[in-house]
Scaffold this motif. Structure first.
Motif, PDB file in Angstrom:
ATOM      1  N   LEU A   1       0.841  -1.206   0.000  1.00  0.00           N
ATOM      2  CA  LEU A   1       0.000   0.000   0.000  1.00  0.00           C
ATOM      3  C   LEU A   1       0.876   1.257   0.000  1.00  0.00           C
ATOM      4  O   LEU A   1       0.650   2.202  -0.751  1.00  0.00           O
ATOM      5  CB  LEU A   1      -0.912   0.013   1.232  1.00  0.00           C
ATOM      6  N   ILE A   2       1.907   1.248   0.868  1.00  0.00           N
ATOM      7  CA  ILE A   2       2.793   2.409   0.972  1.00  0.00           C
ATOM      8  C   ILE A   2       3.517   2.640  -0.352  1.00  0.00           C
ATOM      9  O   ILE A   2       3.605   3.772  -0.846  1.00  0.00           O
ATOM     10  CB  ILE A   2       3.800   2.210   2.129  1.00  0.00           C
ATOM     11  N   LEU A   3       3.978   1.541  -0.957  1.00  0.00           N
ATOM     12  CA  LEU A   3       4.673   1.679  -2.240  1.00  0.00           C
ATOM     13  C   LEU A   3       3.715   2.172  -3.327  1.00  0.00           C
ATOM     14  O   LEU A   3       4.070   3.026  -4.145  1.00  0.00           O
ATOM     15  CB  LEU A   3       5.285   0.339  -2.644  1.00  0.00           C
ATOM     16  N   THR A   4       2.484   1.659  -3.281  1.00  0.00           N
ATOM     17  CA  THR A   4       1.495   2.069  -4.274  1.00  0.00           C
ATOM     18  C   THR A   4       1.274   3.587  -4.262  1.00  0.00           C
ATOM     19  O   THR A   4       1.142   4.204  -5.308  1.00  0.00           O
ATOM     20  CB  THR A   4       0.160   1.343  -4.016  1.00  0.00           C
ATOM     21  N   THR A   5       1.272   4.167  -3.050  1.00  0.00           N
ATOM     22  CA  THR A   5       1.046   5.614  -2.986  1.00  0.00           C
ATOM     23  C   THR A   5       2.117   6.385  -3.741  1.00  0.00           C
ATOM     24  O   THR A   5       1.883   7.509  -4.165  1.00  0.00           O
ATOM     25  CB  THR A   5       1.030   6.129  -1.534  1.00  0.00           C
TER      26      THR A   5
ATOM     27  N   LEU B   1       3.577   5.136  -6.492  1.00  0.00           N
ATOM     28  CA  LEU B   1       3.567   4.743  -7.905  1.00  0.00           C
ATOM     29  C   LEU B   1       2.444   5.415  -8.688  1.00  0.00           C
ATOM     30  O   LEU B   1       2.527   5.557  -9.899  1.00  0.00           O
ATOM     31  CB  LEU B   1       3.456   3.219  -8.032  1.00  0.00           C
ATOM     32  N   ILE B   2       1.389   5.811  -7.975  1.00  0.00           N
ATOM     33  CA  ILE B   2       0.300   6.517  -8.653  1.00  0.00           C
ATOM     34  C   ILE B   2       0.771   7.937  -8.946  1.00  0.00           C
ATOM     35  O   ILE B   2       1.401   8.569  -8.108  1.00  0.00           O
ATOM     36  CB  ILE B   2      -0.961   6.528  -7.774  1.00  0.00           C
ATOM     37  N   THR B   3       0.448   8.424 -10.139  1.00  0.00           N
ATOM     38  CA  THR B   3       0.971   9.727 -10.553  1.00  0.00           C
ATOM     39  C   THR B   3       0.736  10.797  -9.490  1.00  0.00           C
ATOM     40  O   THR B   3      -0.325  10.873  -8.869  1.00  0.00           O
ATOM     41  CB  THR B   3       0.404  10.165 -11.915  1.00  0.00           C
ATOM     42  N   VAL B   4       1.764  11.613  -9.280  1.00  0.00           N
ATOM     43  CA  VAL B   4       1.830  12.470  -8.104  1.00  0.00           C
ATOM     44  C   VAL B   4       0.728  13.528  -8.068  1.00  0.00           C
ATOM     45  O   VAL B   4       0.362  14.011  -7.005  1.00  0.00           O
ATOM     46  CB  VAL B   4       3.236  13.103  -7.998  1.00  0.00           C
ATOM     47  N   VAL B   5       0.121  13.856  -9.221  1.00  0.00           N
ATOM     48  CA  VAL B   5      -0.932  14.883  -9.191  1.00  0.00           C
ATOM     49  C   VAL B   5      -2.116  14.457  -8.345  1.00  0.00           C
ATOM     50  O   VAL B   5      -2.750  15.304  -7.703  1.00  0.00           O
ATOM     51  CB  VAL B   5      -1.461  15.271 -10.594  1.00  0.00           C
ATOM     52  N   VAL B   6      -2.423  13.171  -8.341  1.00  0.00           N
ATOM     53  CA  VAL B   6      -3.570  12.700  -7.563  1.00  0.00           C
ATOM     54  C   VAL B   6      -3.339  12.971  -6.077  1.00  0.00           C
ATOM     55  O   VAL B   6      -4.186  13.511  -5.366  1.00  0.00           O
ATOM     56  CB  VAL B   6      -3.805  11.188  -7.805  1.00  0.00           C
ATOM     57  N   LYS B   7      -2.138  12.621  -5.638  1.00  0.00           N
ATOM     58  CA  LYS B   7      -1.758  12.846  -4.248  1.00  0.00           C
ATOM     59  C   LYS B   7      -1.797  14.332  -3.905  1.00  0.00           C
ATOM     60  O   LYS B   7      -2.314  14.736  -2.861  1.00  0.00           O
ATOM     61  CB  LYS B   7      -0.345  12.291  -4.046  1.00  0.00           C
TER      62      LYS B   7
END
Lengths: 276, 326
Positions: free
Chosen positions: B142-146, B148-154
């Protein structure tokens, strides 16, 4: 009371771990939650006041186009950089080399350069190329693809090399002594063993390309924008709830893809753990 | 001590961003395959290097050299430069307090990010490694997934959380802790949070690998010898993780120094770090000379810091070994 102290220590680091996990996951939960709000224009509400798919229905077509471009670029980059990375890894791991360390560092250099700088460097390079040869790489997607391949190759090399190093060459020798041709050995023995590394390398190259903003910002033309760049620009200048919906879809599909690759390539390849 | 799993040790010391990038080319210590790989087919594997070497040379050396060369020329717009060599771009940057403070700000934010990341990331990685099992696997992915998802979403999520009408401010106002919302966006604090979000997952993944190489038996031995948990933590675990802490700290530092998207979206154009200025110089001002000089200085500066940190750590460990031997 050592047992109790032990429990306390675990408690301290466990609570930090929990806090960290919440901190890292919160942005996604918030985006996902707010995307189901009964959408009022230009306004974000979390927790959502009700459940509605309005922001999903309002997704403009330009995001579909941008997604198409992003996927085209990312798939091309993943395949190309995996091919290049596979060759490089074979040479690095198996070749008789002088200065292996130096070569490794050389191949790792692209990751050391900030993405913004890479974008600027390639923009300038393409300008000069166009001035000298008339080949304009900036008009299509090719320029972006080349720059992304440049950034992604080290990831492919890393993933494939890590599997190749653990490869037992006697397996190949066994196949050959049993009469397999070179190609058959590669197809039946070498590739199946190396495949998780190839998958992981392809996956990381895809992620690097699909997630990139700084490089693409320099190299895309207005009509052909990648998805992250489109969202990046809209957040700043034209925010709408439909962007929450797009982002949620991106997050959900990414999660699905990551789980899928973990299933195919093995957890160990994606997360560098040593299962105990 | 299984040397094949010290993954994060010296090999990734200067590398960036991702675990897949930490090459592990040294053969495992025991029972691993031998180094010479020229089987009966007699394939010359080193020839496979040529295609990638050629691609890298064309894509790395030519454009970069061209860019550095450009930084030593006066700018005439759109990639056109004056004929003579000059250091005026560098002089402009080095004499302008605006650019100097931008460099300072970038270093300051990156150092804060690394410091905070290590303080929080190490205990988290430690807990993960010691919990083990599927809980740890799930949390880690889960931590790694955060990351890997394109940074704009975060960053969009952080905008919602940190905004003046965001979650935190509404909670603070509801509790009547302050009378007005605390500004957490479009300032350095926002960028700091963004940088931590950007680098922390990678640090945890790397440190997790480090903690796994520290046998639990060391802690048990310390406990048997009467060490308190705190003493074990400071005198057994941390010294053993020192190289890994240094390596992942450097990686996070490099990532932060080059971070662009978080600085723009959470700094709101008001936090001008060097990457932001590079983009502005080239896209908005089309001042290629200045952009190139800024880029060259940033890359050179980060490189020097890496070399210095590695040199100091090597020197100090050699000294310690010397003292122990003497």
């Amino acid at each position: 009371m050592p047992a109790e102290r032990d429990w306390n220590r675990r408690l301290a680091s466990k609570s930090i771990l929990t806090a960290v996990a919440v901190f890292l996951l919160a942005p996604f939960v918030v985006v996902l939650g707010a995307s189901f709000d009964t959408a009022a224009e230009y306004h974000v509400t979390f927790p959502p006041r009700g459940f509605s798919l309005a922001s999903y229905q309002a997704i403009p077509l330009k995001y579909a186009a941008a997604t198409g471009i992003s996927l085209t670029v990312a798939v091309t980059v993943a395949v190309t950089s995996t091919l290049i990375g596979f060759c490089a890894a074979l040479g690095l791991v198996r070749g008789r080399l002088i200065g292996r360390q130096v070569l490794q560092s050389f191949f790792r250099l692209p990751v050391q350069i900030p993405f913004v700088v890479t974008g600027a460097v390639f923009l300038q390079f393409y300008y000069q190329l166009a001035a000298m040869t008339g080949v304009n790489l900036l008009s299509g997607l090719l320029g972006l693809i080349i720059a992304h391949v440049f950034v992604a190759v080290p990831y492919s090399i890393g993933a494939i090399a890590s599997v190749l190093t653990r490869f037992d060459p006697t397996l190949e020798e066994a196949a050959e002594s049993l009469g397999a041709t070179g190609w058959a050995t590669f197809r039946e023995v070498t590739f199946p063993i190396v495949r998780p590394g190839v998958m992981a390398g392809m996956f990381y190259a895809f992620i690097v390309s699909f997630g990139d903003i700084p490089v693409a910002l320099f190299l895309v033309s207005g009509a052909q924008t990648t998805l992250p760049v489109q969202i990046f620009q809209d957040i700043q200048f034209d925010f709408r709830p439909s962007m929450l919906a797009v982002s949620s879809l991106v997050a959900v599909f990414s999660l699905a893809a990551i789980l899928g690759v973990q299933k195919l390539a093995g957890f160990d390849m994606i997360v560098p753990t040593r299962q105990r | 001590m299984p040397s094949c799993s010290t993954h994060v040790g010296k090999h990734s010391m200067a590398s960036n961003a991702n675990p897949a990038c930490c090459y592990r080319l040294t053969a495992p210590a025991a029972g691993g395959p031998p180094r010479s790989r020229r089987g009966r087919t007699g394939i010359r594997w080193e020839w496979f290097l040529w295609p990638s070497l050629l691609v890298s040379l064309v894509l790395l050396v030519v454009p970069q050299a061209n860019f550095v060369w450009l930084s030593f020329h006066g700018d005439l717009g759109l990639g056109q430069v004056s004929a003579g060599l000059t250091a005026e771009n560098y002089a402009r940057i080095l004499t302008d307090p605006f650019y100097l403070s931008a460099f300072w700000l970038t270093v300051y934010l990156s150092a804060m990010t690394v410091g905070f990341g290590l303080m929080v990331g190490f205990p988290a990685a430690y807990a993960l490694a010691r919990i083990g099992g599927w809980t740890a696997s799930l949390l880690l992915s889960l931590i790694l997934t955060t990351s890997l998802i394109t940074v704009v979403v975060k960053l969009m999520g952080l905008n919602i959380i940190l905004g003046s009408a965001g979650l935190i401010n509404r909670a603070i106002l509801a509790l009547a802790l302050t009378s007005s919302p605390i500004p957490m966006l479009n300032n350095e604090f926002g960028v700091f949070i963004g940088l931590v979000q950007y680098t922390l997952p990678m640090m945890i993944v790397l440190l997790f690998g480090v903690v796994q190489t520290i046998p639990v038996s060391l802690e048990e031995a310390a406990a048997i010898l009467g060490a308190t948990r705190a003493a074990t933590y400071w005198q057994v675990i941390l010294p053993n993780a020192k190289a890994g802490l240094l390596a992942s700290g450097l990686i996070a530092f490099n990532m932060s120094m080059g971070a662009f998207t978080s600085a723009v979206l959470l700094g709101g154009g008001r936090v001008r770090t060097v990457p932001v200025l590079i983009q502005q110089a080239i896209i908005q001002d089309t001042d290629y000379g200045k952009g190139a000089a800024l880029s060259t200085m940033l890359v050179g500066f980060v490189f020097l810091i890496n070399v210095a940190v590695v040199a100091v750590s090597v020197e100090s460990s050699r000294k310690r070994r010397w003292q122990r031997a003497g």
